[in-house]
Design a protein around this motif. Structure first.
Motif, short mmCIF file in Angstrom:
data_model
loop_
_atom_site.label_atom_id
_atom_site.label_comp_id
_atom_site.label_asym_id
_atom_site.label_seq_id
_atom_site.Cartn_x
_atom_site.Cartn_y
_atom_site.Cartn_z
N UNK A 63 -0.61 0.42 -15.71
CA UNK A 63 -1.46 1.01 -16.97
C UNK A 63 -2.27 2.29 -16.40
N UNK A 64 -2.57 3.10 -17.35
CA UNK A 64 -3.17 4.40 -16.96
C UNK A 64 -4.45 4.17 -16.31
N UNK A 65 -5.47 3.43 -16.63
CA UNK A 65 -6.66 3.18 -15.79
C UNK A 65 -6.55 2.51 -14.47
N UNK A 66 -5.58 1.93 -13.97
CA UNK A 66 -5.28 1.27 -12.83
C UNK A 66 -4.59 2.27 -11.96
N UNK A 67 -3.61 3.39 -12.78
CA UNK A 67 -2.92 4.47 -12.10
C UNK A 67 -4.04 5.38 -11.63
N UNK A 68 -5.09 5.66 -12.39
CA UNK A 68 -6.24 6.69 -11.82
C UNK A 68 -7.02 5.90 -10.81
N UNK A 69 -7.44 4.71 -10.68
CA UNK A 69 -7.88 4.05 -9.77
C UNK A 69 -7.16 4.09 -8.42
N UNK A 70 -5.98 3.77 -8.45
CA UNK A 70 -5.12 4.05 -7.31
C UNK A 70 -5.26 5.57 -6.74
#
Lengths: 207, 183
Positions: free
Chosen positions: B19-26
């Protein structure tokens, strides 16, 4: 080893959209051998790479690809949707690969005696590809590492990983070729990637 | 996001499946953490190596082999459709059959069939008639024998009746006998 370099991919990618595949399929259906040759030029390296990664021997892979294109030409009338020619071609190749497995009893050649992608002497291959001996050696070694990583996968994981690693094949097309659901295919591709990445990562660390 | 969580999601991050939010966190964690970034670089390099070395090229002679096999199989198919050269005997038969139309041959075959059928029917009728006569004469003969036996049996019965007509217990001159108890 005769790997296709980036230049080849770019050349194929730039030529591919200009080729009227549907028109060629229709002509080949009518028995036009020149049309089949153009389709061959477009797809042969992808089909050959798939078969080679599945059987581990280039000479055996070329025999299978030969049977695949001959069968495709003879059974063209059985192709219902011309737009699905590529998937249909890979399905024939896949069936021939499994036929080879049944004939010889094992899926891939032994890692103790790995088959080389190109059975010509190294000097000849280097001259043919205008590579330095070091580049040829590295290429051969990488090929062996990839092949050994693939040998760690089961047949289902290997075929979907190899198909997905070929350019221009979507998850849906891979699922269609192997006759499985898209979800199951995605899952197997993901697991296979983890194994292959780990193997190559270890190889790079040793280097 | 900590290192463990980041490394768990690393493969999915490379495949752009998160998901976009987790992608950004990574992504943020990779910028901040050299160890995880090194892991990420090794994985992407592995992917790139597979991609670069995965494809192989066909030998230049492969198409020649395919074309030769297709042409050879096409020649075989054409050869299979050509009828075999007739032998002298076969040619003679062909000539005989060729003299008349199929209607004539069909009429002759029908006539022959009809004649054979009629012959068979007449033979059957004759055979049935002969069998009827044999059975009839057998029945007559059998009746005659039975009649003779019956007559013979009746004569014997009469003779037996005569034999037993006299009562063996009747004493003809009973009255003439003296009373043995008379004193």
């Amino acid at each position: 080893m005769s790997t296709a370099n980036d230049k080849n991919f770019e050349a194929e990618a730039s030529v591919a959209p200009k080729v009227d595949t549907l028109g060629l399929v229709r002509k080949a259906k009518a028995g036009d051998l020149d049309a089949l040759q153009q389709l061959y030029v477009k797809y042969v390296n992808r089909v050959l790479s798939f078969v080679y990664r599945m059987v581990g021997s280039k000479s055996e892979a070329e025999d299978i690809v030969q049977d695949t294109f001959v069968s495709a030409y003879q059974k063209m009338s059985e192709l219902k949707e011309d737009a699905k020619f590529q998937s249909w071609l890979f399905t024939i190749a896949r069936n021939n690969v499994y036929q080879t497995y049944r004939t010889r009893g094992v899926a891939m050649v032994s890692l103790d005696h790995p088959a080389k992608a190109d059975e010509r002497p190294v000097a000849e291959r280097v001259a043919a590809k205008s590579k330095t001996p070091e580049a040829a050696y590295l290429s051969d070694e990488l090929d062996h590492v990839i092949q050994s990583a693939l040998s760690l996968l089961n047949d289902k994981q290997r075929e979907v990983f190899v198909l997905s690693a070929l350019k221009k094949l979507s998850y849906e097309q891979v699922a269609e070729i192997v006759g499985r659901s898209v979800g199951a295919v995605k899952m197997d591709i993901h697991r296979a990637r983890l194994v292959v990445r780990e193997r190559i990562k270890n190889y790079l660390r040793r280097e | 996001m900590d290192c463990v969580e980041c490394q768990e999601n690393l493969s999915a991050h490379i495949e752009n499946e998160l998901p976009e939010s987790i992608q950004e966190q990574v992504s943020r964690h990779l910028h901040a953490c050299r160890r995880c970034d090194a892991e990420y670089q090794s994985l992407t390099t592995a992917d790139q190596l597979v991609s670069d070395h995965f494809m192989i090229e066909a030998s230049p002679v492969l198409w020649t082999r395919i074309e030769a096999e297709i042409r050879a199989s096409a020649t075989d198919r054409v050869a299979a459709t050509i009828p075999a050269k007739p032998t002298p005997y076969g040619r003679r038969l062909s000539e005989i059959f060729g003299r008349f139309s199929w209607r004539a041959w069909a009429g002759a075959a029908a006539s022959l069939g009809l004649a054979l059928g009629l012959t068979f029917f007449v033979q059957q009728q004759r055979e049935n008639h002969r069998l009827d006569q044999a059975i009839q004469s057998y029945i007559m003969e059998r009746d005659k024998v039975e009649q003779n036996h019956l007559q013979a049996d009746q004569g014997q019965d009469l003779a037996n009746t005569d034999e037993y007509a006299e009562n063996p217990f009747v004493i003809e001159d009973r009255h003439k006998m003296e009373n043995p108890f008379k004193l």
